[in-house]
Motif scaffolding. Sequence first.
Motif, mmCIF file in Angstrom:
data_model
loop_
_atom_site.group_PDB
_atom_site.id
_atom_site.type_symbol
_atom_site.label_atom_id
_atom_site.label_comp_id
_atom_site.label_asym_id
_atom_site.label_seq_id
_atom_site.Cartn_x
_atom_site.Cartn_y
_atom_site.Cartn_z
ATOM 1 N N ILE A 19 41.890 27.989 53.471
ATOM 2 C CA ILE A 19 42.615 26.959 52.740
ATOM 3 C C ILE A 19 43.267 27.590 51.506
ATOM 4 C CG2 ILE A 19 40.664 26.293 51.276
ATOM 5 C CD1 ILE A 19 41.534 23.336 51.742
ATOM 6 N N LYS A 20 44.270 26.908 50.964
ATOM 7 C CA LYS A 20 44.935 27.372 49.744
ATOM 8 C C LYS A 20 44.263 26.761 48.511
ATOM 9 C CE LYS A 20 48.637 30.070 50.314
ATOM 10 N NZ LYS A 20 48.811 31.353 49.567
ATOM 11 N N ILE A 21 43.961 27.603 47.542
ATOM 12 C CA ILE A 21 43.501 27.107 46.249
ATOM 13 C C ILE A 21 44.717 26.504 45.538
ATOM 14 C CG2 ILE A 21 42.389 27.704 44.059
ATOM 15 C CD1 ILE A 21 41.432 30.297 45.403
ATOM 16 N N PRO A 22 44.618 25.292 45.001
ATOM 17 C CA PRO A 22 45.759 24.716 44.275
ATOM 18 C C PRO A 22 46.242 25.650 43.161
ATOM 19 C CG PRO A 22 44.083 23.053 44.647
ATOM 20 C CD PRO A 22 43.476 24.361 45.084
ATOM 21 N N ASN A 23 47.561 25.720 42.987
ATOM 22 C CA ASN A 23 48.145 26.634 42.000
ATOM 23 C C ASN A 23 47.590 26.421 40.594
ATOM 24 O OD1 ASN A 23 49.784 27.901 43.887
ATOM 25 N ND2 ASN A 23 51.487 26.488 43.565
ATOM 26 N N LYS A 24 47.355 25.158 40.225
ATOM 27 C CA LYS A 24 46.873 24.888 38.871
ATOM 28 C C LYS A 24 45.475 25.468 38.653
ATOM 29 C CE LYS A 24 45.174 20.196 39.924
ATOM 30 N NZ LYS A 24 45.285 18.765 39.553
ATOM 31 N N ILE A 25 44.651 25.509 39.711
ATOM 32 C CA ILE A 25 43.325 26.111 39.590
ATOM 33 C C ILE A 25 43.444 27.631 39.517
ATOM 34 C CG2 ILE A 25 41.092 26.451 40.734
ATOM 35 C CD1 ILE A 25 41.268 23.660 41.831
ATOM 36 N N VAL A 26 44.322 28.202 40.331
ATOM 37 C CA VAL A 26 44.570 29.651 40.265
ATOM 38 C C VAL A 26 45.003 30.052 38.862
ATOM 39 C CG1 VAL A 26 46.042 31.542 41.074
ATOM 40 C CG2 VAL A 26 45.129 29.890 42.716
ATOM 41 N N ALA A 123 35.447 33.995 49.956
ATOM 42 C CA ALA A 123 36.194 34.915 49.101
ATOM 43 C C ALA A 123 37.668 34.539 49.128
ATOM 44 C CB ALA A 123 36.015 36.356 49.567
ATOM 45 N N GLY A 124 38.320 34.694 47.985
ATOM 46 C CA GLY A 124 39.750 34.384 47.894
ATOM 47 C C GLY A 124 40.410 35.244 46.842
ATOM 48 N N PHE A 125 41.697 35.016 46.640
ATOM 49 C CA PHE A 125 42.501 35.954 45.858
ATOM 50 C C PHE A 125 43.274 35.276 44.727
ATOM 51 C CE2 PHE A 125 42.270 36.956 50.387
ATOM 52 C CZ PHE A 125 41.446 38.079 50.315
ATOM 53 N N LEU A 126 43.129 35.847 43.515
ATOM 54 C CA LEU A 126 43.807 35.335 42.332
ATOM 55 C C LEU A 126 44.983 36.211 41.917
ATOM 56 C CD1 LEU A 126 40.694 34.338 40.173
ATOM 57 C CD2 LEU A 126 42.030 32.900 41.726
ATOM 58 N N LYS A 127 44.885 37.511 42.207
ATOM 59 C CA LYS A 127 45.977 38.453 41.927
ATOM 60 C C LYS A 127 46.008 39.490 43.042
ATOM 61 C CE LYS A 127 46.841 38.557 36.939
ATOM 62 N NZ LYS A 127 46.931 39.442 35.745
ATOM 63 N N VAL A 128 47.224 39.869 43.444
ATOM 64 C CA VAL A 128 47.384 40.846 44.520
ATOM 65 C C VAL A 128 48.508 41.816 44.147
ATOM 66 C CG1 VAL A 128 47.972 41.192 46.943
ATOM 67 C CG2 VAL A 128 46.607 39.206 46.274
ATOM 68 N N PRO A 129 48.256 43.136 44.178
ATOM 69 C CA PRO A 129 49.324 44.104 43.886
ATOM 70 C C PRO A 129 50.490 43.947 44.862
ATOM 71 C CG PRO A 129 47.174 45.173 43.872
ATOM 72 C CD PRO A 129 46.963 43.783 44.400
ATOM 73 N N GLU A 130 51.697 44.131 44.362
ATOM 74 C CA GLU A 130 52.883 43.983 45.205
ATOM 75 C C GLU A 130 52.893 44.970 46.362
ATOM 76 O OE1 GLU A 130 56.524 44.042 43.068
ATOM 77 O OE2 GLU A 130 55.986 42.381 41.739
ATOM 78 N N SER A 131 52.340 46.159 46.138
ATOM 79 C CA SER A 131 52.378 47.198 47.172
ATOM 80 C C SER A 131 51.189 47.144 48.114
ATOM 81 C CB SER A 131 52.408 48.585 46.507
ATOM 82 O OG SER A 131 51.232 48.791 45.739
ATOM 83 N N LEU A 132 50.303 46.160 47.951
ATOM 84 C CA LEU A 132 49.095 46.095 48.774
ATOM 85 C C LEU A 132 49.455 45.966 50.251
ATOM 86 C CD1 LEU A 132 46.071 46.126 48.000
ATOM 87 C CD2 LEU A 132 46.040 43.691 48.493
ATOM 88 N N GLY A 133 48.816 46.781 51.072
ATOM 89 C CA GLY A 133 49.061 46.739 52.507
ATOM 90 C C GLY A 133 50.070 47.762 52.988
#
Length: 213
Positions: A19-26, A123-133
């Motif tokens: 599921i997506k965490i709401p943007n305001k919570i992120v 587990a979920g994600f709050l920040k992700v590097p642009e080059s990840l993957g």
Amino acid sequence: MEEVKYLVIKKFGPSIFKIKIPNKIVDKLNSYVDKIIEDKEKQKKLNFGNNLVGDVTQEFFLEPDTIKETGWLNFLSTCVQKWIEIETGKKIKKFHLEKTWIVRQFENEYNPTHWHGGHVSGAGFLKVPESLGKHKQKKNDIEYSGGNLQLIHGSRMFLCNSILDIKPEVGDFYFFPNYLMHSVFPFKNTNEERRSISFNATIDENIYNVYKY
């Protein structure tokens, strides 16, 4: 030729609820983490690194007030209730959050294969590097992408892949049973942060304990 209808049934293995965490919570959680980074005393107080297996820059608990004020507790309890109802047809009466924590991971750091306590986790994600993957390694027909979350269950056999490889996206959150093994490989070629959030919780024992009869 008459159209043939078919259905691929793949129901074995643990249930995973995405599921997506709401943007305001992120945004609230990221703002909270950024403040903690500037407060050395609070970092020491909330440090969780000694209790976790990861070789990462920083791991720390969320404070009880923050868990409630950001909407994080309500998000977790609501999602778990929905997930369990979908899977079992039963409504949980109990959701006890045991722990929830932040993991700050940078280049060449990793989380080895491990599992959590409690009954349910995620587990979920709050920040992700642009080059990840972008950095991939392929050997023996198996491809690994640095920074991806891998959920692991059972043994690899014909028509049975034991690994679910997940590319992190900001806001994505994955709920799974506490026993589900998972890991994160190191990533390279960036000084950006991979920031994730996890939790452990217990629910009604009579729902969790499927061996009660």
